[in-house]
Design an enzyme around this catalytic site. Structure first.
Site, PDB file in Angstrom:
ATOM      1  N   LYS A 182       0.855  -1.200   0.000  1.00 35.68           N
ATOM      2  CA  LYS A 182       0.000   0.000   0.000  1.00 35.68           C
ATOM      3  C   LYS A 182       0.886   1.243   0.000  1.00 35.68           C
ATOM      4  CE  LYS A 182      -1.838   2.856   2.802  1.00 35.68           C
ATOM      5  NZ  LYS A 182      -1.764   4.079   1.969  1.00 35.68           N
ATOM      6  N   GLU A 257       9.644   1.060  10.771  1.00 41.09           N
ATOM      7  CA  GLU A 257      10.643   2.114  10.534  1.00 41.09           C
ATOM      8  C   GLU A 257       9.907   3.427  10.754  1.00 41.09           C
ATOM      9  OE1 GLU A 257      13.723   1.784   9.906  1.00 41.09           O
ATOM     10  OE2 GLU A 257      13.994  -0.210   9.057  1.00 41.09           O
ATOM     11  N   CYS A 291      13.268  10.779   7.030  1.00 39.58           N
ATOM     12  CA  CYS A 291      13.154  10.266   8.401  1.00 39.58           C
ATOM     13  C   CYS A 291      14.468  10.453   9.156  1.00 39.58           C
ATOM     14  CB  CYS A 291      12.763   8.806   8.381  1.00 39.58           C
ATOM     15  SG  CYS A 291      13.839   7.835   7.317  1.00 39.58           S
ATOM     16  N   GLU A 390       9.365  15.619  15.703  1.00 41.13           N
ATOM     17  CA  GLU A 390       9.788  15.535  14.303  1.00 41.13           C
ATOM     18  C   GLU A 390       8.957  16.500  13.458  1.00 41.13           C
ATOM     19  OE1 GLU A 390       8.670  12.006  12.060  1.00 41.13           O
ATOM     20  OE2 GLU A 390      10.681  11.969  11.207  1.00 41.13           O
TER      21      GLU A 390
HETATM   22  P1  NAD Z   1       2.131   8.267   8.075  1.00 40.17           P
HETATM   23  O1  NAD Z   1       2.414   7.425   9.237  1.00 40.17           O
HETATM   24  O2  NAD Z   1       1.030   9.254   8.149  1.00 40.17           O
HETATM   25  O3  NAD Z   1       1.779   7.358   6.795  1.00 40.17           O
HETATM   26  C1  NAD Z   1       2.626   6.339   6.347  1.00 40.17           C
HETATM   27  C2  NAD Z   1       1.816   5.292   5.640  1.00 40.17           C
HETATM   28  O4  NAD Z   1       0.917   4.702   6.576  1.00 40.17           O
HETATM   29  C3  NAD Z   1       0.936   5.827   4.502  1.00 40.17           C
HETATM   30  O5  NAD Z   1       0.892   4.870   3.473  1.00 40.17           O
HETATM   31  C4  NAD Z   1      -0.414   5.946   5.166  1.00 40.17           C
HETATM   32  O6  NAD Z   1      -1.502   5.873   4.262  1.00 40.17           O
HETATM   33  C5  NAD Z   1      -0.409   4.752   6.099  1.00 40.17           C
HETATM   34  N1  NAD Z   1      -1.308   4.868   7.247  1.00 40.17           N
HETATM   35  C6  NAD Z   1      -1.704   5.991   7.904  1.00 40.17           C
HETATM   36  N2  NAD Z   1      -2.550   5.674   8.909  1.00 40.17           N
HETATM   37  C7  NAD Z   1      -2.681   4.321   8.898  1.00 40.17           C
HETATM   38  C8  NAD Z   1      -3.415   3.389   9.689  1.00 40.17           C
HETATM   39  N3  NAD Z   1      -4.186   3.783  10.701  1.00 40.17           N
HETATM   40  N4  NAD Z   1      -3.295   2.068   9.397  1.00 40.17           N
HETATM   41  C9  NAD Z   1      -2.505   1.651   8.395  1.00 40.17           C
HETATM   42  N5  NAD Z   1      -1.807   2.483   7.598  1.00 40.17           N
HETATM   43  C10 NAD Z   1      -1.890   3.803   7.845  1.00 40.17           C
HETATM   44  O7  NAD Z   1       3.494   8.947   7.690  1.00 40.17           O
HETATM   45  P2  NAD Z   1       3.794   9.954   6.508  1.00 40.17           P
HETATM   46  O8  NAD Z   1       3.327  11.292   6.877  1.00 40.17           O
HETATM   47  O9  NAD Z   1       3.341   9.375   5.209  1.00 40.17           O
HETATM   48  O10 NAD Z   1       5.393   9.870   6.491  1.00 40.17           O
HETATM   49  C11 NAD Z   1       6.152  10.593   7.350  1.00 40.17           C
HETATM   50  C12 NAD Z   1       6.634   9.746   8.493  1.00 40.17           C
HETATM   51  O11 NAD Z   1       7.307   8.588   8.029  1.00 40.17           O
HETATM   52  C13 NAD Z   1       7.656  10.480   9.319  1.00 40.17           C
HETATM   53  O12 NAD Z   1       7.404  10.271  10.678  1.00 40.17           O
HETATM   54  C14 NAD Z   1       8.976   9.841   8.926  1.00 40.17           C
HETATM   55  O13 NAD Z   1       9.987   9.936   9.862  1.00 40.17           O
HETATM   56  C15 NAD Z   1       8.557   8.436   8.700  1.00 40.17           C
HETATM   57  N6  NAD Z   1       9.534   7.750   7.850  1.00 40.17           N
HETATM   58  C16 NAD Z   1      10.366   6.833   8.440  1.00 40.17           C
HETATM   59  C17 NAD Z   1      11.330   6.182   7.681  1.00 40.17           C
HETATM   60  C18 NAD Z   1      12.246   5.163   8.293  1.00 40.17           C
HETATM   61  O14 NAD Z   1      12.859   4.403   7.553  1.00 40.17           O
HETATM   62  N7  NAD Z   1      12.387   5.099   9.594  1.00 40.17           N
HETATM   63  C19 NAD Z   1      11.444   6.474   6.320  1.00 40.17           C
HETATM   64  C20 NAD Z   1      10.593   7.428   5.766  1.00 40.17           C
HETATM   65  C21 NAD Z   1       9.635   8.049   6.548  1.00 40.17           C
END
Ligand code: NAD
Length: 487
Positions: A182, A257, A291, A390
Site C-alpha cells: 500500500k 521504521e 526520516c 519531528e
Molecule cells: P504516516 O504514518 O502518516 O503514513 C505512512 C503510511 O501509513 C501511509 O501509506 C499511510 O496511508 C499509512 N497509514 C496511515 N494511517 C494508517 C493506519 N491507521 N493504518 C494503516 N496504515 C496507515 O506517515 P507519513 O506522513 O506518510 O510519512 C512521514 C513519516 O514517516 C515520518 O514520521 C517519517 O519519519 C517516517 N519515515 C520513516 C522512515 C524510516 O525508515 N524510519 C522512512 C521514511 C519516513
C-alpha cells in the site's frame, strides 16, 4: 521533458496479476505538489479490494509454488525486475517528481538508482539463504530451515515512494513471500508502474499486489486482515503504535521504521567546509522530508558562529523552484496540510524563544504549490518542542555545546534513535561518540548515506527491525528447527 500524460503507467489496483478498478468504483485525486493541480485519479481500495488482494497472495503462498521456486530462477526474476526498472528509469524519475514535487535531478540520481541497487542486491540472496546444523545433545540430526513468513502487507510513506517500496518488496520476494503493497495516498503512482514491470518480468499472479488508498481506509484494512501474516510499515511513530496495537490481536509479525529527530554534531576540530555541506544535505535534502534528517545540529562553541554563518549562506543559496528545472536543488513540500504543519512548528519555536535566522517563509518566487524556504532556528535548548518533535520539513535547529559529555547527553535526550552524524578529525573521539549515541546508524564525517548492503533502522521510538542488508532477510523469514532421531 516527459509530459505527465505520456508516462505509461496504469491507474488501477493490481490484484492477482490484473489491473482492476476498486469494487465500489471510488477514486481519489493525485496532486502535483509544485502546482497544487490534480494530475490524475486512482482507485480507493476498501475492505473488499484489500481482501481480494490478500486472498490472491494467500493462494500463491498456500500452494507453495512460489516459495519452492528454484532459488536461481528467483534470482533471475529479481534481476529481470531490476533490468526493467533500469530500462524505465527516465519515466519513473519523471513520475516520481510529478508525484512528490522533489527535484528531478534527485529522483534521477538518487531514488531510481537506489531502487535498482536494492533489487539487484536482493537478487543475489535466494541461493544463499540457508539454515544451520545444530550440535544438540543425544543422537539427533537437528537443523534449521528459513521459510517465508507468508502474506506480507507493506505500507510505505510519500517521501521516497518507489525506494521505500523497493526496500520492502525486494527482500520479501527474495525470501519467497507474497506481498500486498500500500503506497501513501499522496504518492501512489510509482507503485502502480512497478506493478506493470512486475507483470512484464513474469512475477507469478498473486505474488505482488498493489492497493491504493488512504491509511484509515486501505492501510487499516490491510493491518486488520486476519490472513496477513506480517505488516512491514514505514511512517510516523503514532501510526506505528496503532499498527502494533492492532497487530497484537492476531500476533502478526510487525517491523517498524518510524520517525526521527537525529542529532548532527560538529566538533571544533572538524573540517568545517565538509561539515557544513554534510549538515546542509542532512537537513535540507529532499526538503527535509527525510526520516533520518539531521534536524538537531549541535556545534561546539569555538566554531558555532562560523558554522552558523556558513549554514545561513548555504540555505540562502539553495535553488528553490520548478522541480523539473536542471538547476533546482530544493522542491516543493508534499501538501498544503504538511506545509501548514511545518509553519506551525516554526511558530511554536518562536513562541518558545527561538529566533528564525534564515527562511521561515513561503518563497516569494513560488506563489503556487507547497513550497517553504529552508529555515534555520537558533536560541533555546534541547527540550523545546522544535528540538523534540519531528517536523519532517526543512527546519534546522542549531544549538551550541561545550564538552563531549554534554553533547552525548543532548544528542541522546530524545525519544527517537534513528540516525546521528558527527564531524571531527579525532579518530578515537569519533568512535567513542559513535558508540555512545543511541541510534541505528551513525555517520562519521558523512551523512545521509544508504546502501542496499548496509542495515538500517531505529532505536527507541524510531522503530525496530533492520531493513536493508542481510538483516532484512530475518524480517521476512521464519526459522524452523527440525529434529531427526538417528537411533
Ligand atoms: P504516516 O504514518 O502518516 O503514513 C505512512 C503510511 O501509513 C501511509 O501509506 C499511510 O496511508 C499509512 N497509514 C496511515 N494511517 C494508517 C493506519 N491507521 N493504518 C494503516 N496504515 C496507515 O506517515 P507519513 O506522513 O506518510 O510519512 C512521514 C513519516 O514517516 C515520518 O514520521 C517519517 O519519519 C517516517 N519515515 C520513516 C522512515 C524510516 O525508515 N524510519 C522512512 C521514511 C519516513
Amino acid at each position: 521533458m516527459q509530459r505527465f500524460e505520456e508516462i505509461p503507467f496504469p491507474k488501477q489496483l493490481f490484484i492477482d496479476g490484473q489491473f482492476v478498478d476498486s469494487a465500489g468504483g471510488e477514486t481519489f485525486p493525485v496532486v502535483y505538489p509544485a502546482s497544487g493541480e490534480e494530475i490524475c485519479r486512482v482507485p480507493l481500495a476498501r475492505d473488499e479490494d484489500v481482501d481480494r488482494a490478500v486472498r490472491a497472495a494467500r493462494r500463491v503462498v498456500d500452494d507453495g509454488r512460489w516459495a519452492r521456486l528454484n532459488p536461481h530462477d528467483r534470482e533471475r526474476l529479481l534481476h529481470r525486475i531490476a533490468d526493467l526498472i533500469e530500462t524505465h528509469a527516465e519515466a519513473l524519475a519523471f513520475l516520481e517528481t510529478y508525484d512528490t514535487g522533489k527535484p528531478l535531478r534527485e529522483t534521477k540520481m538518487v531514488d531510481i538508482p537506489l531502487t535498482i541497487q536494492c533489487f539487484r542486491y536482493y537478487a543475489g540472496w535466494p541461493s544463499k539463504i540457508k539454515g544451520d546444523t545444530i550440535p544438540v545433545r543425544g543422537q539427533f540430526l537437528t537443523y534449521t530451515l528459513r521459510e517465508p513468513v507468508g502474506v506480507v502487507g507493506q505500507i510505505v510513506p510519500w517521501n521516497f515512494p518507489l525506494y521505500m517500496a523497493a526496500i520492502k518488496v525486494a527482500p520479501a520476494l527474495a525470501t519467497g513471500n507474497a506481498v500486498v503493497l500500500k503506497p501513501a495516498e499522496e504518492t501512489p503512482l510509482s507503485a502502480l508502474y512497478l506493478a506493470r514491470l512486475m507483470a512484464e518480468a513474469g512475477v507469478p499472479e498473486g505474488v505482488f499486489n498493489v492497493v491504493t488508498g488512504d491509511g484509515e481506509t486501505t492501510g487499516a484494512a490491510l493491518v486488520r486482515h486476519p490472513d496477513v501474516d506480517k505488516i512491514a510499515f514505514t511512517g510516523s511513530t503514532s501510526v506505528g503504535q496503532q499498527i502494533m496495537r492492532q497487530a497484537a490481536s492476531h500476533i502478526k509479525r510487525v517491523s517498524l521504521e518510524l520517525g526521527g529527530k537525529s542529532p548532527h554534531i560538529v566538533f571544533a576540530d572538524a573540517d568545517l567546509s565538509a561539515a557544513v555541506k554534510g549538515i546542509v544535505s542532512g537537513i535540507f535534502y529532499n526538503q527535509g522530508e527525510v526520516c533520518l534528517a539531521g534536524s538537531r545540529i549541535f556545534v561546539q562553541k569555538p566554531v558555532y558562529e562560523e558554522v552558523l554563518e556558513r549554514l545561513r549562506d548555504a540555505a540562502r543559496n539553495m535553488k528553490i523552484g520548478d522541480p523539473f528545472a536542471e538547476e533546482t536543488t530544493f522542491g516543493s513540500l508534499i501538501s498544503e496540510e504538511h506545509r501548514q504543519r511545518v509553519e506551525r512548528y516554526v511558530g511554536v519555536g518562536v513562541e518558545e524563544g527561538a529566533e528564525v535566522v534564515e527562511g521561515g517563509r513561503i518563497p516569494p518566487n513560488c506563489p503556487k504549490g507547497y513550497f517553504y524556504e529552508p529555515t534555520i532556528l537558533v536560541g533555546g535548548h534541547n527540550r523545546m518542542t522544535v528540538a523534540q518533535e519531528e517536523i519532517f520539513g526543512p527546519v534546522a535547529f542549531v544549538l551550541p555545546f561545550d564538552t563531549v559529555e554534554d553533547v552525548i547527553g543532548l544528542a541522546n535526550d530524545t525519544k527517537y534513535g534513528l540516525a546521528a552524524g558527527l564531524w571531527t578529525k579525532n579518530v578515537s573521539l569519533a568512535h567513542n561518540v559513535a558508540r555512545a549515541l543511541k541510534a541505528g546508524t551513525v555517520w562519521i564525517n558523512a551523512y545521509n548515506l544508504l546502501d542496499a548492503a548496509a542495515p538500517f533502522g531505529g532505536y527507541k521510538m524510531s522503530g525496530f527491525g533492520r531493513e536493508l542488508g542481510e538483516e532484512a532477510l530475518d524480517l521476512y523469514t521464519e526459522c524452523k528447527t527440525v529434529w531427526t532421531s538417528l537411533r
